[in-house]
Design a protein around this motif. Sequence first.
Motif, PDB file in Angstrom:
ATOM      1  N   LEU A 229       0.822  -1.206   0.000  1.00  0.00           N
ATOM      2  CA  LEU A 229       0.000   0.000   0.000  1.00  0.00           C
ATOM      3  C   LEU A 229       0.856   1.256   0.000  1.00  0.00           C
ATOM      4  O   LEU A 229       0.476   2.274  -0.591  1.00  0.00           O
ATOM      5  CB  LEU A 229      -0.939   0.006   1.206  1.00  0.00           C
ATOM      6  N   VAL A 230       2.018   1.201   0.650  1.00  0.00           N
ATOM      7  CA  VAL A 230       2.921   2.354   0.630  1.00  0.00           C
ATOM      8  C   VAL A 230       3.443   2.589  -0.783  1.00  0.00           C
ATOM      9  O   VAL A 230       3.438   3.712  -1.292  1.00  0.00           O
ATOM     10  CB  VAL A 230       4.090   2.141   1.609  1.00  0.00           C
ATOM     11  N   LEU A 231       3.875   1.497  -1.428  1.00  0.00           N
ATOM     12  CA  LEU A 231       4.387   1.621  -2.793  1.00  0.00           C
ATOM     13  C   LEU A 231       3.284   2.068  -3.747  1.00  0.00           C
ATOM     14  O   LEU A 231       3.501   2.940  -4.604  1.00  0.00           O
ATOM     15  CB  LEU A 231       4.967   0.283  -3.250  1.00  0.00           C
ATOM     16  N   PHE A 232       2.098   1.502  -3.594  1.00  0.00           N
ATOM     17  CA  PHE A 232       0.982   1.895  -4.455  1.00  0.00           C
ATOM     18  C   PHE A 232       0.567   3.331  -4.167  1.00  0.00           C
ATOM     19  O   PHE A 232       0.263   4.095  -5.091  1.00  0.00           O
ATOM     20  CB  PHE A 232      -0.208   0.955  -4.226  1.00  0.00           C
ATOM     21  N   GLY A 233       0.557   3.724  -2.886  1.00  0.00           N
ATOM     22  CA  GLY A 233       0.132   5.063  -2.499  1.00  0.00           C
ATOM     23  C   GLY A 233       1.047   6.159  -3.004  1.00  0.00           C
ATOM     24  O   GLY A 233       0.650   7.331  -3.043  1.00  0.00           O
ATOM     25  N   ILE A 234       2.265   5.801  -3.391  1.00  0.00           N
ATOM     26  CA  ILE A 234       3.189   6.767  -4.001  1.00  0.00           C
ATOM     27  C   ILE A 234       3.271   6.573  -5.509  1.00  0.00           C
ATOM     28  O   ILE A 234       3.245   7.532  -6.279  1.00  0.00           O
ATOM     29  CB  ILE A 234       4.594   6.633  -3.377  1.00  0.00           C
ATOM     30  N   GLY A 235       3.348   5.312  -5.943  1.00  0.00           N
ATOM     31  CA  GLY A 235       3.506   5.023  -7.370  1.00  0.00           C
ATOM     32  C   GLY A 235       2.293   5.399  -8.196  1.00  0.00           C
ATOM     33  O   GLY A 235       2.426   5.967  -9.295  1.00  0.00           O
ATOM     34  N   MET A 236       1.090   5.110  -7.698  1.00  0.00           N
ATOM     35  CA  MET A 236      -0.124   5.420  -8.458  1.00  0.00           C
ATOM     36  C   MET A 236      -0.301   6.926  -8.660  1.00  0.00           C
ATOM     37  O   MET A 236      -0.608   7.366  -9.777  1.00  0.00           O
ATOM     38  CB  MET A 236      -1.355   4.821  -7.766  1.00  0.00           C
ATOM     39  N   PRO A 237      -0.103   7.764  -7.653  1.00  0.00           N
ATOM     40  CA  PRO A 237      -0.198   9.212  -7.900  1.00  0.00           C
ATOM     41  C   PRO A 237       0.813   9.718  -8.922  1.00  0.00           C
ATOM     42  O   PRO A 237       0.485  10.585  -9.737  1.00  0.00           O
ATOM     43  CB  PRO A 237       0.061   9.820  -6.515  1.00  0.00           C
ATOM     44  N   LEU A 238       2.032   9.195  -8.880  1.00  0.00           N
ATOM     45  CA  LEU A 238       3.031   9.628  -9.848  1.00  0.00           C
ATOM     46  C   LEU A 238       2.606   9.258 -11.265  1.00  0.00           C
ATOM     47  O   LEU A 238       2.733  10.067 -12.198  1.00  0.00           O
ATOM     48  CB  LEU A 238       4.382   8.995  -9.517  1.00  0.00           C
ATOM     49  N   PHE A 239       2.093   8.033 -11.439  1.00  0.00           N
ATOM     50  CA  PHE A 239       1.628   7.603 -12.758  1.00  0.00           C
ATOM     51  C   PHE A 239       0.408   8.425 -13.192  1.00  0.00           C
ATOM     52  O   PHE A 239       0.310   8.867 -14.341  1.00  0.00           O
ATOM     53  CB  PHE A 239       1.294   6.114 -12.729  1.00  0.00           C
ATOM     54  N   SER A 240      -0.529   8.639 -12.258  1.00  0.00           N
ATOM     55  CA  SER A 240      -1.733   9.406 -12.578  1.00  0.00           C
ATOM     56  C   SER A 240      -1.388  10.844 -12.938  1.00  0.00           C
ATOM     57  O   SER A 240      -2.043  11.460 -13.787  1.00  0.00           O
ATOM     58  CB  SER A 240      -2.700   9.383 -11.393  1.00  0.00           C
ATOM     59  N   ALA A 241      -0.360  11.402 -12.288  1.00  0.00           N
ATOM     60  CA  ALA A 241       0.060  12.768 -12.610  1.00  0.00           C
ATOM     61  C   ALA A 241       0.550  12.860 -14.043  1.00  0.00           C
ATOM     62  O   ALA A 241       0.336  13.876 -14.720  1.00  0.00           O
ATOM     63  CB  ALA A 241       1.152  13.217 -11.642  1.00  0.00           C
ATOM     64  N   LEU A 242       1.221  11.812 -14.526  1.00  0.00           N
ATOM     65  CA  LEU A 242       1.647  11.793 -15.927  1.00  0.00           C
ATOM     66  C   LEU A 242       0.439  11.832 -16.860  1.00  0.00           C
ATOM     67  O   LEU A 242       0.440  12.546 -17.868  1.00  0.00           O
ATOM     68  CB  LEU A 242       2.488  10.545 -16.203  1.00  0.00           C
ATOM     69  N   ILE A 243      -0.591  11.072 -16.517  1.00  0.00           N
ATOM     70  CA  ILE A 243      -1.806  11.069 -17.329  1.00  0.00           C
ATOM     71  C   ILE A 243      -2.482  12.435 -17.270  1.00  0.00           C
ATOM     72  O   ILE A 243      -2.924  12.982 -18.289  1.00  0.00           O
ATOM     73  CB  ILE A 243      -2.764   9.970 -16.853  1.00  0.00           C
ATOM     74  N   GLY A 244      -2.574  13.008 -16.077  1.00  0.00           N
ATOM     75  CA  GLY A 244      -3.168  14.332 -15.940  1.00  0.00           C
ATOM     76  C   GLY A 244      -2.407  15.382 -16.718  1.00  0.00           C
ATOM     77  O   GLY A 244      -3.008  16.268 -17.338  1.00  0.00           O
ATOM     78  N   THR A 245      -1.073  15.284 -16.710  1.00  0.00           N
ATOM     79  CA  THR A 245      -0.250  16.217 -17.484  1.00  0.00           C
ATOM     80  C   THR A 245      -0.518  16.063 -18.975  1.00  0.00           C
ATOM     81  O   THR A 245      -0.640  17.061 -19.706  1.00  0.00           O
ATOM     82  CB  THR A 245       1.242  15.973 -17.185  1.00  0.00           C
ATOM     83  N   ALA A 246      -0.628  14.818 -19.441  1.00  0.00           N
ATOM     84  CA  ALA A 246      -0.903  14.574 -20.857  1.00  0.00           C
ATOM     85  C   ALA A 246      -2.262  15.151 -21.258  1.00  0.00           C
ATOM     86  O   ALA A 246      -2.391  15.790 -22.320  1.00  0.00           O
ATOM     87  CB  ALA A 246      -0.855  13.071 -21.140  1.00  0.00           C
ATOM     88  N   PHE A 247      -3.265  14.958 -20.411  1.00  0.00           N
ATOM     89  CA  PHE A 247      -4.587  15.521 -20.708  1.00  0.00           C
ATOM     90  C   PHE A 247      -4.525  17.050 -20.724  1.00  0.00           C
ATOM     91  O   PHE A 247      -5.162  17.696 -21.561  1.00  0.00           O
ATOM     92  CB  PHE A 247      -5.608  15.037 -19.678  1.00  0.00           C
ATOM     93  N   GLY A 248      -3.779  17.638 -19.783  1.00  0.00           N
ATOM     94  CA  GLY A 248      -3.652  19.092 -19.749  1.00  0.00           C
ATOM     95  C   GLY A 248      -3.029  19.639 -21.014  1.00  0.00           C
ATOM     96  O   GLY A 248      -3.458  20.666 -21.547  1.00  0.00           O
ATOM     97  N   LEU A 249      -2.005  18.947 -21.517  1.00  0.00           N
ATOM     98  CA  LEU A 249      -1.362  19.372 -22.758  1.00  0.00           C
ATOM     99  C   LEU A 249      -2.310  19.248 -23.943  1.00  0.00           C
ATOM    100  O   LEU A 249      -2.391  20.145 -24.787  1.00  0.00           O
ATOM    101  CB  LEU A 249      -0.105  18.536 -22.997  1.00  0.00           C
ATOM    102  N   LEU A 250      -3.036  18.126 -24.009  1.00  0.00           N
ATOM    103  CA  LEU A 250      -3.971  17.912 -25.112  1.00  0.00           C
ATOM    104  C   LEU A 250      -5.093  18.942 -25.113  1.00  0.00           C
ATOM    105  O   LEU A 250      -5.593  19.336 -26.175  1.00  0.00           O
ATOM    106  CB  LEU A 250      -4.555  16.502 -25.037  1.00  0.00           C
TER     107      LEU A 250
END
Length: 322
Positions: A229-250
């Motif tokens: 849960l610690v690894l997921f609680g950090i890794g998932m936000p980092l991955f989701s931020a990449l997706i959010g950044t991509a959507f923001g650019l698009l």
Amino acid sequence: MTEEKALTDIDPIILFFLLGLAAGLLRSELRLPSAVYDLISMVLLLAIGLKGGVELAQQPFGYLLPQILAVIGMGFLLPLIAFPVLRHLGGFRRADAASIAAHYGSVSVATYAVATAWFASREIEFEAHMPLLLVVLEIPAILIGILMARGLSRDVPLATVGREVFLGKGIVLLVGGLLIGWVAGPGGVASIEPLFFDLFKGILALFLLEMGLITAAHFGGLRRYGVFLVLFGIGMPLFSALIGTAFGLLLGLSVGGTAILATLAASASYIAVPAAMRISVPEANPALSLAAALGVTFPFNVLVGIPLYHALASWTHRILGG
């Protein structure tokens, strides 16, 4: 002088969160009365909605519709990515995996409030209709989470779930604030600005003090359920931020707007989703979701994530713009 400058660079509202976290871990008697906490939460939600509504009054809805639809799509995508990771890599039961995935597909209003305060203190501008996207992003992950846990079944109380999702306190206050700000416009809300706008950061500081205490209370769940849960609680936000950044650019958002959208994608709900999951997926263990969302992701985003997501948005805009 260097050390003094480094200390003054820390936002005071972050120090309030750290104070609450330390007090909770040390088992202090410090607590905010529940009525005070409820009042502070209501003021913050209304303030966020009002700010967005005032800006909506100055923008055509047709301009916002593509962004709304894109954010809805992002809200469906994030839990669909999180679910197989939790189910197959984490080994969680179907109900627990679906519930945690729904939390991480939805959004944290508190994280958004901290981000807006952090941006304001550094005079970083972003699109003012972000509260509308915040409201939109609350809902899709809840629906996907229920479907992943239950499937299309008559056992799913759709009417009850719909009432909890759309008439829950958080959504009502956010949407209500949006509508009031939209109808009243900039001139109409001038008389209530001292409470909802001028005092926003001070009220947020008290809210984060209590959030620190609540976060400390969920650290026990992390000890029980291991490092995943610690690894997921950090890794998932980092991955989701990449997706959010991509959507923001698009979507053609500014650097600040892209960073805010990345922050929204990286945050995890601990208000709307737990309430909906309690009704629709009662067999899911809420301690798992809250331990990850509050024990790991919220402090990570508040202390590290927000400036990191802004740096990511700045870098991607600079690279693509160059």
